[in-house]
Design a protein around this motif. Structure first.
Motif, PDB file in Angstrom:
ATOM      1  N   PHE A 226      55.692  46.196  69.285  1.00  0.00           N
ATOM      2  CA  PHE A 226      55.925  45.079  68.366  1.00  0.00           C
ATOM      3  C   PHE A 226      54.605  44.434  67.929  1.00  0.00           C
ATOM      4  O   PHE A 226      54.381  44.197  66.733  1.00  0.00           O
ATOM      5  CB  PHE A 226      56.825  44.038  69.037  1.00  0.00           C
ATOM      6  CG  PHE A 226      56.971  42.778  68.232  1.00  0.00           C
ATOM      7  CD1 PHE A 226      57.796  42.742  67.118  1.00  0.00           C
ATOM      8  CD2 PHE A 226      56.262  41.632  68.586  1.00  0.00           C
ATOM      9  CE1 PHE A 226      57.924  41.573  66.363  1.00  0.00           C
ATOM     10  CE2 PHE A 226      56.378  40.468  67.835  1.00  0.00           C
ATOM     11  CZ  PHE A 226      57.218  40.441  66.717  1.00  0.00           C
ATOM     12  N   LEU A 227      53.730  44.159  68.893  1.00  0.00           N
ATOM     13  CA  LEU A 227      52.444  43.528  68.572  1.00  0.00           C
ATOM     14  C   LEU A 227      51.577  44.437  67.711  1.00  0.00           C
ATOM     15  O   LEU A 227      50.886  43.984  66.785  1.00  0.00           O
ATOM     16  CB  LEU A 227      51.705  43.172  69.866  1.00  0.00           C
ATOM     17  CG  LEU A 227      52.268  41.998  70.676  1.00  0.00           C
ATOM     18  CD1 LEU A 227      51.540  41.880  72.009  1.00  0.00           C
ATOM     19  CD2 LEU A 227      52.146  40.698  69.889  1.00  0.00           C
ATOM     20  N   ASN A 228      51.611  45.729  68.008  1.00  0.00           N
ATOM     21  CA  ASN A 228      50.830  46.692  67.235  1.00  0.00           C
ATOM     22  C   ASN A 228      51.290  46.714  65.781  1.00  0.00           C
ATOM     23  O   ASN A 228      50.469  46.686  64.849  1.00  0.00           O
ATOM     24  CB  ASN A 228      50.975  48.077  67.859  1.00  0.00           C
ATOM     25  CG  ASN A 228      50.033  49.096  67.241  1.00  0.00           C
ATOM     26  OD1 ASN A 228      50.273  49.600  66.163  1.00  0.00           O
ATOM     27  ND2 ASN A 228      48.956  49.398  67.948  1.00  0.00           N
ATOM     28  N   LEU A 229      52.609  46.750  65.587  1.00  0.00           N
ATOM     29  CA  LEU A 229      53.159  46.763  64.232  1.00  0.00           C
ATOM     30  C   LEU A 229      52.840  45.458  63.506  1.00  0.00           C
ATOM     31  O   LEU A 229      52.476  45.464  62.315  1.00  0.00           O
ATOM     32  CB  LEU A 229      54.673  46.982  64.290  1.00  0.00           C
ATOM     33  CG  LEU A 229      55.403  47.057  62.940  1.00  0.00           C
ATOM     34  CD1 LEU A 229      54.878  48.221  62.114  1.00  0.00           C
ATOM     35  CD2 LEU A 229      56.917  47.187  63.164  1.00  0.00           C
ATOM     36  N   LEU A 230      52.962  44.339  64.206  1.00  0.00           N
ATOM     37  CA  LEU A 230      52.653  43.036  63.619  1.00  0.00           C
ATOM     38  C   LEU A 230      51.184  42.972  63.198  1.00  0.00           C
ATOM     39  O   LEU A 230      50.856  42.430  62.126  1.00  0.00           O
ATOM     40  CB  LEU A 230      52.962  41.923  64.621  1.00  0.00           C
ATOM     41  CG  LEU A 230      52.771  40.476  64.124  1.00  0.00           C
ATOM     42  CD1 LEU A 230      53.745  40.175  62.984  1.00  0.00           C
ATOM     43  CD2 LEU A 230      52.987  39.491  65.279  1.00  0.00           C
ATOM     44  N   ALA A 231      50.305  43.522  64.017  1.00  0.00           N
ATOM     45  CA  ALA A 231      48.872  43.526  63.706  1.00  0.00           C
ATOM     46  C   ALA A 231      48.589  44.362  62.458  1.00  0.00           C
ATOM     47  O   ALA A 231      47.794  43.969  61.599  1.00  0.00           O
ATOM     48  CB  ALA A 231      48.076  44.059  64.895  1.00  0.00           C
ATOM     49  N   VAL A 232      49.230  45.513  62.351  1.00  0.00           N
ATOM     50  CA  VAL A 232      49.031  46.372  61.173  1.00  0.00           C
ATOM     51  C   VAL A 232      49.495  45.658  59.909  1.00  0.00           C
ATOM     52  O   VAL A 232      48.809  45.672  58.873  1.00  0.00           O
ATOM     53  CB  VAL A 232      49.780  47.711  61.342  1.00  0.00           C
ATOM     54  CG1 VAL A 232      49.748  48.515  60.045  1.00  0.00           C
ATOM     55  CG2 VAL A 232      49.166  48.520  62.469  1.00  0.00           C
ATOM     56  N   ILE A 233      50.660  45.016  59.974  1.00  0.00           N
ATOM     57  CA  ILE A 233      51.184  44.276  58.821  1.00  0.00           C
ATOM     58  C   ILE A 233      50.241  43.139  58.440  1.00  0.00           C
ATOM     59  O   ILE A 233      49.982  42.889  57.257  1.00  0.00           O
ATOM     60  CB  ILE A 233      52.599  43.734  59.120  1.00  0.00           C
ATOM     61  CG1 ILE A 233      53.580  44.893  59.280  1.00  0.00           C
ATOM     62  CG2 ILE A 233      53.054  42.781  58.018  1.00  0.00           C
ATOM     63  CD1 ILE A 233      54.961  44.474  59.754  1.00  0.00           C
ATOM     64  N   SER A 234      49.703  42.441  59.448  1.00  0.00           N
ATOM     65  CA  SER A 234      48.764  41.337  59.192  1.00  0.00           C
ATOM     66  C   SER A 234      47.517  41.836  58.480  1.00  0.00           C
ATOM     67  O   SER A 234      47.012  41.180  57.558  1.00  0.00           O
ATOM     68  CB  SER A 234      48.376  40.665  60.513  1.00  0.00           C
ATOM     69  OG  SER A 234      49.496  40.074  61.134  1.00  0.00           O
ATOM     70  N   ILE A 235      47.032  42.981  58.902  1.00  0.00           N
ATOM     71  CA  ILE A 235      45.835  43.553  58.273  1.00  0.00           C
ATOM     72  C   ILE A 235      46.108  43.952  56.827  1.00  0.00           C
ATOM     73  O   ILE A 235      45.317  43.654  55.924  1.00  0.00           O
ATOM     74  CB  ILE A 235      45.346  44.777  59.086  1.00  0.00           C
ATOM     75  CG1 ILE A 235      44.729  44.303  60.406  1.00  0.00           C
ATOM     76  CG2 ILE A 235      44.337  45.595  58.292  1.00  0.00           C
ATOM     77  CD1 ILE A 235      44.400  45.433  61.359  1.00  0.00           C
ATOM     78  N   ILE A 236      47.243  44.596  56.598  1.00  0.00           N
ATOM     79  CA  ILE A 236      47.573  45.071  55.253  1.00  0.00           C
ATOM     80  C   ILE A 236      47.751  43.908  54.283  1.00  0.00           C
ATOM     81  O   ILE A 236      47.321  43.971  53.120  1.00  0.00           O
ATOM     82  CB  ILE A 236      48.833  45.952  55.282  1.00  0.00           C
ATOM     83  CG1 ILE A 236      48.552  47.250  56.058  1.00  0.00           C
ATOM     84  CG2 ILE A 236      49.325  46.273  53.871  1.00  0.00           C
ATOM     85  CD1 ILE A 236      49.779  48.113  56.286  1.00  0.00           C
ATOM     86  N   THR A 237      48.377  42.835  54.736  1.00  0.00           N
ATOM     87  CA  THR A 237      48.717  41.719  53.842  1.00  0.00           C
ATOM     88  C   THR A 237      47.686  40.598  53.832  1.00  0.00           C
ATOM     89  O   THR A 237      47.821  39.654  53.053  1.00  0.00           O
ATOM     90  CB  THR A 237      50.076  41.123  54.246  1.00  0.00           C
ATOM     91  OG1 THR A 237      50.007  40.638  55.614  1.00  0.00           O
ATOM     92  CG2 THR A 237      51.180  42.168  54.126  1.00  0.00           C
ATOM     93  N   PHE A 238      46.672  40.689  54.660  1.00  0.00           N
ATOM     94  CA  PHE A 238      45.696  39.594  54.784  1.00  0.00           C
ATOM     95  C   PHE A 238      45.095  39.194  53.441  1.00  0.00           C
ATOM     96  O   PHE A 238      44.985  38.013  53.108  1.00  0.00           O
ATOM     97  CB  PHE A 238      44.583  40.004  55.753  1.00  0.00           C
ATOM     98  CG  PHE A 238      43.476  38.981  55.872  1.00  0.00           C
ATOM     99  CD1 PHE A 238      43.622  37.865  56.674  1.00  0.00           C
ATOM    100  CD2 PHE A 238      42.283  39.145  55.173  1.00  0.00           C
ATOM    101  CE1 PHE A 238      42.610  36.920  56.783  1.00  0.00           C
ATOM    102  CE2 PHE A 238      41.265  38.204  55.271  1.00  0.00           C
ATOM    103  CZ  PHE A 238      41.424  37.098  56.084  1.00  0.00           C
ATOM    104  N   GLY A 239      44.690  40.169  52.652  1.00  0.00           N
ATOM    105  CA  GLY A 239      44.012  39.872  51.392  1.00  0.00           C
ATOM    106  C   GLY A 239      44.903  39.275  50.328  1.00  0.00           C
ATOM    107  O   GLY A 239      44.407  38.685  49.352  1.00  0.00           O
ATOM    108  N   LEU A 240      46.235  39.392  50.476  1.00  0.00           N
ATOM    109  CA  LEU A 240      47.139  38.871  49.456  1.00  0.00           C
ATOM    110  C   LEU A 240      47.086  37.353  49.368  1.00  0.00           C
ATOM    111  O   LEU A 240      47.245  36.778  48.285  1.00  0.00           O
ATOM    112  CB  LEU A 240      48.581  39.320  49.743  1.00  0.00           C
ATOM    113  CG  LEU A 240      48.850  40.821  49.604  1.00  0.00           C
ATOM    114  CD1 LEU A 240      50.279  41.136  50.011  1.00  0.00           C
ATOM    115  CD2 LEU A 240      48.589  41.285  48.176  1.00  0.00           C
ATOM    116  N   TYR A 241      46.890  36.698  50.496  1.00  0.00           N
ATOM    117  CA  TYR A 241      46.839  35.226  50.485  1.00  0.00           C
ATOM    118  C   TYR A 241      45.561  34.692  51.099  1.00  0.00           C
ATOM    119  O   TYR A 241      44.765  34.030  50.452  1.00  0.00           O
ATOM    120  CB  TYR A 241      48.048  34.646  51.226  1.00  0.00           C
ATOM    121  CG  TYR A 241      47.994  33.138  51.326  1.00  0.00           C
ATOM    122  CD1 TYR A 241      48.240  32.351  50.204  1.00  0.00           C
ATOM    123  CD2 TYR A 241      47.675  32.503  52.529  1.00  0.00           C
ATOM    124  CE1 TYR A 241      48.177  30.966  50.280  1.00  0.00           C
ATOM    125  CE2 TYR A 241      47.613  31.123  52.612  1.00  0.00           C
ATOM    126  CZ  TYR A 241      47.865  30.354  51.489  1.00  0.00           C
ATOM    127  OH  TYR A 241      47.797  28.996  51.568  1.00  0.00           O
TER     128      TYR A 241
END
Length: 642
Positions: A226-241
């Protein structure tokens, strides 16, 4: 934590490099990918240095030679390619900027040059450099040199005094100092700190601390996944906001940094991981080259090429071509040199080869400089002749004037002789021009948009016998407060308070300043301007307040646009900037004299960037060339009734 190979790191490197390119191309935003690179690089360095039971100068030398074999081949290949692009495909207006960036990159100090450029208000408007991506490598190289020495020092202390955890303690101390420095100065000078090595050290030390302390963390497979997936999503979407709305490397940089840490520490306890996908892990070795290649390709297609190709297709072209070049340079240039038995066996041969390989890039820089100098010398002579004669008819038809090599220097003298306050300091810098013995004084105050009128005003002052007191601060208008239209820095507001006190003491006959500026919907008058004018009325009732309506602001760099595109494309409509019905009643009510040159800037409702003669009107997105400003002398004189 096991120090064995972690496949997720390869996938993470690929993802970070790809996100950097994607956010540059489609979002014009930072992605957090560079922050991830710093963490991963430090983790790898820690892994390398901790292979040795005892660390000595021999092992340090071996580490340095291995690093040179890994970094230099691709870096120098991209560097030489970029120099060729400068020589063949870039307009003259970019030459001087590119020479400075090339020189800084050659000595691995590009980050410091960019920091100083962003701290200089008038250099902020420059187009992006083809070498700009090398700033991250410059930071890495600076730390690659220092960190092994830190390891050596800490290990020596541990052996000499039989101490434990010296290295960890030192790393924690460095992390704390750097992180505090980053938080404090990111809020004050975000443009500078983004490239500041000291503000980036904490991201590196995070990777080291993760290596040394991360093994103590344990996760169940469900929570780890769960944490690994959450971290990947955070990295991918970081630049959007976050990447678009907050300055890095401040507090928000913790998001990509901690996400990278989570991915690494959970890597041994996963049900599955996106980053283990073979398509990502197999490309990890090419991520460094891809990062270096994508930027010059991107700028070549988007900044220096006038094309009607679909934007998204062009972006995909950048991705694909960068990937191909990354594969070729890694497989056929970097790979053979990294595996060379002769270089592996001898650090001295590696050093000799590395220094020898710097000759070609050095020659490229000299070649660019020679071409630039060949055109610059006669162009400067022509520019100085124009300053004296102001003969527009002497400009050759179909030729832009000033020449691209000198147009960025076509500006008032006060910028070059330390007569303008910088963006950081708040004391008032004052210089006198004109008839310095005269009792009639004019104060020209505000920011660079007021200062650009110094050249014609100085000539009028000499002819008519009055004195000009110039008091200018870069990036700062004559204002008392901030509002939604204009949000000056605290340094700017403090400078304005100091300026007001100085004006009361000076008691000039006339105060001249710019009285409108660009806002979200074009030309506006910030509330702080009105407060400053009222302060003059209250404290200097006998002083006349003369306001100059601002010139248009463009979203593109006019000199670059004029060299790359059709001249008709390098203009905007009058209505895109000027708001006559909104600002003119306010100016008429509050000012003694309003100098409105909007019809000169935008004849026939079109704000062009070049006269029919070929004289370029703007040196950057919103500053006049001195050559063009000098042509306003007659109407300035008439408007002020001098």
């Amino acid at each position: 934590m096991s120090k064995n190979y972690i496949s997720e790191i390869q996938g993470l490197r690929t993802l970070a490099a790809l996100l950097v390119a994607v956010y540059h191309i489609w979002f014009s935003s930072v992605s957090g990918g560079v922050d991830i690179f710093f963490v991963v690089s430090a983790y790898f360095i820690a892994h390398t240095l901790n292979k040795y039971e005892t660390l000595s100068w021999k092992q340090i030398s071996s580490y340095y030679s291995k690093t040179l074999r890994r970094l230099l081949p691709t870096a120098l290949t991209v560097f030489c390619f970029t120099c060729l692009v400068v020589l063949i495909a870039t307009p003259f207006v970019s030459y001087k900027m590119e020479i400075k960036n090339a020189f800084s990159t050659f000595f691995f100090v590009e980050n410091w040059y960019l920091a100083s450029s962003d701290a200089d208000y008038l250099r902020q408007g420059e187009s992006k450099s083809l070498f700009q991506q090398f700033w991250a490598l410059s930071v890495q190289v600076q730390l690659y040199i220092c960190i092994p020495l830190l390891y050596l020092f800490a290990r020596k202390l541990e052996r000499t005094f039989n101490l434990k955890n010296v290295l960890t303690t030192v790393l924690i101390a460095i992390f704390t100092c750097s992180f505090t420095y980053s938080l404090y100065f990111t809020s004050l000078f975000p443009e500078w700190v983004y490239f500041d090595t000291f503000a980036r050290v904490w991201e590196f030390t995070t990777g080291f601390l993760l290596y040394h302390l991360g093994g103590k963390l344990r996760f169940g497979k469900r929570s780890a996944t769960f944490l690994n997936l959450l971290a990947v999503i955070s990295i991918i979407t970081f630049g959007l906001y976050w990447g678009q709305n907050y300055a890095l490397p401040g507090l928000v940089a913790l998001i990509p940094v901690l996400s990278a840490c989570i991915i690494i520490v959970t890597s041994k306890s996963l049900y599955f991981s996106i980053l283990k996908w073979r398509g990502l892990t197999s490309l990890g070795d090419y991520s460094f080259a891809f990062y270096l290649w994508h930027w010059p390709i991107y700028l070549l297609l988007f900044q220096y090429t006038d094309t009607n190709v679909n934007f998204h297709l062009l972006g995909l072209g950048v991705i694909v071509s960068s990937a191909i070049l990354a594969f070729i340079s890694t497989k056929y240039i970097e790979g053979p040199l990294r595996r060379s038995s002769a270089l592996i066996k001898s650090d001295k041969k590696t050093y000799a080869f590395s220094f020898g390989s710097m000759i070609a890039p050095g020659l490229f820089i000299m070649c660019i400089f020679s071409v630039f100098s060949f055109y610059e010398k006669p162009s400067l002579k022509a520019l100085n002749t124009f300053y004296s004669e102001k003969n527009v008819s002497s400009i050759t038809n179909n030729t832009l004037f000033p020449h691209g090599t000198v147009i960025k220097q076509d500006m008032r003298e006060s910028y070059f002789n330390n007569c303008e306050q910088n963006m950081q300091n708040s004391s008032v810098v004052e210089c006198e021009y004109g008839d310095k013995e005269s009792d009639i004084t004019i104060a020209l105050v505000g920011g660079s948009h007021a200062a650009q009128w110094l050249s014609p005003l100085k000539e009028i002052a000499i002819e008519q016998g009055f004195k000009i007191h110039l008091m200018i601060k870069s990036g700062c208008s004559f204002t008392n407060s901030a509002d939604q239209v204009y949000k000056p820095t605290q340094s700017c507001l403090t400078w304005n308070k100091n300026l007001e006190r100085r004006l009361v003491v000076l008691n000039p006959n006339i105060i001249i300043t710019t009285v409108t500026r660009n806002g979200p919907q074009g030309e506006r008058i910030p509330g702080g301007y009105l407060e400053s004018w009222q302060h003059i009325r209250d404290n200097l009732p006998n002083t006349s307040l003369v306001g100059i309506r601002d010139n248009p602001w463009f979203t593109f760099d006019p000199p670059l646009c004029l060299e790359v595109k059709n001249h008709n494309e390098c203009s905007i409509s009058r209505g895109a900037f000027y708001n006559d019905d909104t600002v003119m009643p306010i100016l008429t009510k509050h000012l003694d004299v309003t100098l409105d040159f909007s019809n000169e800037f935008c004849p026939d409702d079109t704000c062009s960037t070049v006269l029919e003669s070929g004289l370029v009107k703007f040196k950057d997105k919103h500053h006049l060339t001195k050559s063009y400003a000098l042509l306003f002398k007659p109407i300035l004189e008439e408007g002020m009734q001098m």
